[in-house]
Design a protein around this motif. Structure first.
Motif, PDB file in Angstrom:
ATOM      1  N   ILE A 110       0.837  -1.196   0.000  1.00 33.25           N
ATOM      2  CA  ILE A 110       0.000   0.000   0.000  1.00 33.25           C
ATOM      3  C   ILE A 110       0.880   1.256   0.000  1.00 33.25           C
ATOM      4  O   ILE A 110       1.457   1.636   1.011  1.00 33.25           O
ATOM      5  N   ARG A 111       0.972   1.896  -1.153  1.00 36.47           N
ATOM      6  CA  ARG A 111       1.759   3.117  -1.295  1.00 36.47           C
ATOM      7  C   ARG A 111       0.863   4.320  -1.585  1.00 36.47           C
ATOM      8  O   ARG A 111       1.223   5.450  -1.267  1.00 36.47           O
ATOM      9  N   SER A 112      -0.279   4.099  -2.222  1.00 34.05           N
ATOM     10  CA  SER A 112      -1.209   5.168  -2.570  1.00 34.05           C
ATOM     11  C   SER A 112      -2.515   4.944  -1.822  1.00 34.05           C
ATOM     12  O   SER A 112      -3.038   3.821  -1.775  1.00 34.05           O
ATOM     13  N   SER A 121       2.243  -2.009  -8.704  1.00 33.44           N
ATOM     14  CA  SER A 121       3.518  -2.536  -8.207  1.00 33.44           C
ATOM     15  C   SER A 121       4.042  -3.702  -9.023  1.00 33.44           C
ATOM     16  O   SER A 121       5.156  -4.172  -8.794  1.00 33.44           O
ATOM     17  N   GLY A 176       0.553   3.482   3.579  1.00 35.66           N
ATOM     18  CA  GLY A 176       0.176   4.356   2.482  1.00 35.66           C
ATOM     19  C   GLY A 176       0.679   5.763   2.691  1.00 35.66           C
ATOM     20  O   GLY A 176       1.502   6.045   3.569  1.00 35.66           O
ATOM     21  N   ASN A 235      -3.221  -0.709  -5.935  1.00 30.03           N
ATOM     22  CA  ASN A 235      -1.824  -0.671  -5.535  1.00 30.03           C
ATOM     23  C   ASN A 235      -1.051  -1.866  -6.073  1.00 30.03           C
ATOM     24  O   ASN A 235       0.108  -1.726  -6.499  1.00 30.03           O
TER      25      ASN A 235
END
Length: 412
Positions: free
Chosen positions: A12-14, A88, A30, A84
């Motif tokens: 979870i980055r965004s 990725s 995130g 996400n």
């Protein structure tokens, strides 16, 4: 750190995912932006299992109440996760083709007896269930949204009209509907185009409903619904249509399927296959979907369909890709399901409701972010079976729409 939390941290980055674990600790993943989803974990085993098989762990964890969603809902959770994950990964992360072939050979073996069991697993559920969340005609396939504000009934009518236009129907023709569902398309074609329809299904529930609907509509002489395998047919048909059935054929049966279509089609006939497809090449069926929703199911890439079509001797006369139409269809189904959730729970139980929420929401996310679309592949035996340009599709759709409006005015 628990492996599942490390996995979520890498994924979870965004957007924002907050996880309250079973020890009362809170973990945020995130960038802090919307959308925001918060989970309450009840069973730590869920987090330990998550990195090993994410889709199965997440689906079963939600079904079995190992976690609850206390901010947002399952649709928001899956949209966040799939979006996400899609960002990725790349084609370099795909499984080797030999591995895919081995897995799919094992999972996509669908001889007649297994095909019937697989169909019954999903389509022989309570008729009331499907009535609660589908449109009034019970179209259980991708709708066609000519306007973003179309409701589901309008979009499904437009889908049937779109299919009819591509079939180039003429009075007196014989039409085969492979995988006829609850009879909606067959009744629409027989009632609007003066054609004789034979619809085949392996679902006893669908067959019963389709025959009953034909009797009630006064179309039993024009719409003949049969409980049989399409492979057992020996007639010839001017038109063949198959909507949402090809996903259940199984990879190793593609040659058998298209050769049968060739054999059943008249020399100047036209066939139309409407199927969910992969835009990013061959893959394998999601493990959770395969276990709980569609055993034996597989979504094909065009590169997997085309060789079998060519070997069968069929000519591809048109291909259309419907990209986000199924995402919108599933959004409508999910919303309608949630409105009727208490009724579904009365039919089954809480676990079943969670399973279907996860199914509908997960599929929507896949169509929005993960290389899923719908292919409409038009086929013929001859190059000249359809007009030279695609203008006829729009022209026929407008003609049918005007005819339907006149009919409504006459009834009113």
């Amino acid at each position: 750190m628990i492996p599942g939390l490390s996995f979520l941290g890498g994924l979870i980055r965004s957007g924002t995912l907050v996880v309250n674990d079973d020890q009362g600790r809170s973990h945020r993943f995130g960038d802090g932006a919307e959308p925001r989803v918060r989970l309450q974990i009840h069973d730590a085993a869920f987090l330990r299992r998550l990195p090993v098989n994410p889709s199965m762990a997440l689906g079963e964890g939600y079904m079995n109440g190992q976690f609850d969603i206390i901010e947002g809902d399952v649709r928001a959770l899956l949209d966040l996760g799939v979006k996400n994950y899609a960002r990725s990964t790349s084609h370099s992360h795909r499984w080797p083709i030999w591995t895919l072939k081995l897995l799919n050979f094992f999972y996509q073996h669908n001889p007649r007896n297994r095909a019937r069991r697989n169909v019954a697993h999903h389509y022989d559920l309570s008729d009331e269930l499907y009535r609660l969340f589908l449109d009034t005609d019970r179209q259980y396939s991708c709708a066609y949204f000519q306007n973003p504000n179309d409701d589901i009934d309008t979009a499904q009518l437009q889908k049937k009209r779109h299919l009819a236009a591509k079939l180039l129907l003429e009075p007196g023709q014989r039409v085969l509907d492979i995988g006829c569902g609850w009879g909606g398309l067959g009744l629409y074609l027989s009632g609007h185009a003066d054609v004789d329809v034979v619809g085949v299904t392996l679902s006893e529930e669908q067959h019963k409903v389709a025959r009953s609907r034909a009797e009630q509509a006064g179309l039993a002489a024009k719409a003949d619904f049969r409980l049989t395998d399409y492979r057992d047919l020996n007639d010839r048909f001017d038109r063949i249509v198959s909507v949402g059935m090809f996903e259940h054929v199984g990879l190793k049966h593609y040659d058998e399927y298209f050769r049968k279509v060739f054999d059943l089609l008249t020399d100047d006939g036209v066939a139309l296959v409407h199927t969910i497809g992969r835009t990013d090449g061959p893959g394998t069926t999601n493990a959770w979907i395969r276990k709980y929703i569609f055993p034996g199911g597989y979504v094909p890439a065009l590169s997997e369909m085309m060789p079998a079509i060519e070997r069968a001797g069929l000519v591809v006369t048109d291909i259309e890709i419907l990209r986000l139409h199924y995402a919108e269809t599933l959004r409508h189904w999910y919303q309608r399901f949630m409105v009727e959730r208490d009724k579904v729970k009365a039919l089954y139980d809480e676990r079943f409701c969670r399973m279907w929420e996860f199914y509908l929401a997960g599929c929507e996310a896949s169509f929005r972010h993960w290389g899923q679309a719908v292919f409409q592949v038009q086929l013929a035996r001859r190059q000249d079976a359809v007009p030279l340009t695609r203008d006829y599709i729009t022209d026929i759709e407008r003609e049918w729409a005007a005819r339907e409006r006149r009919r409504e005015m006459h009834v009113a």
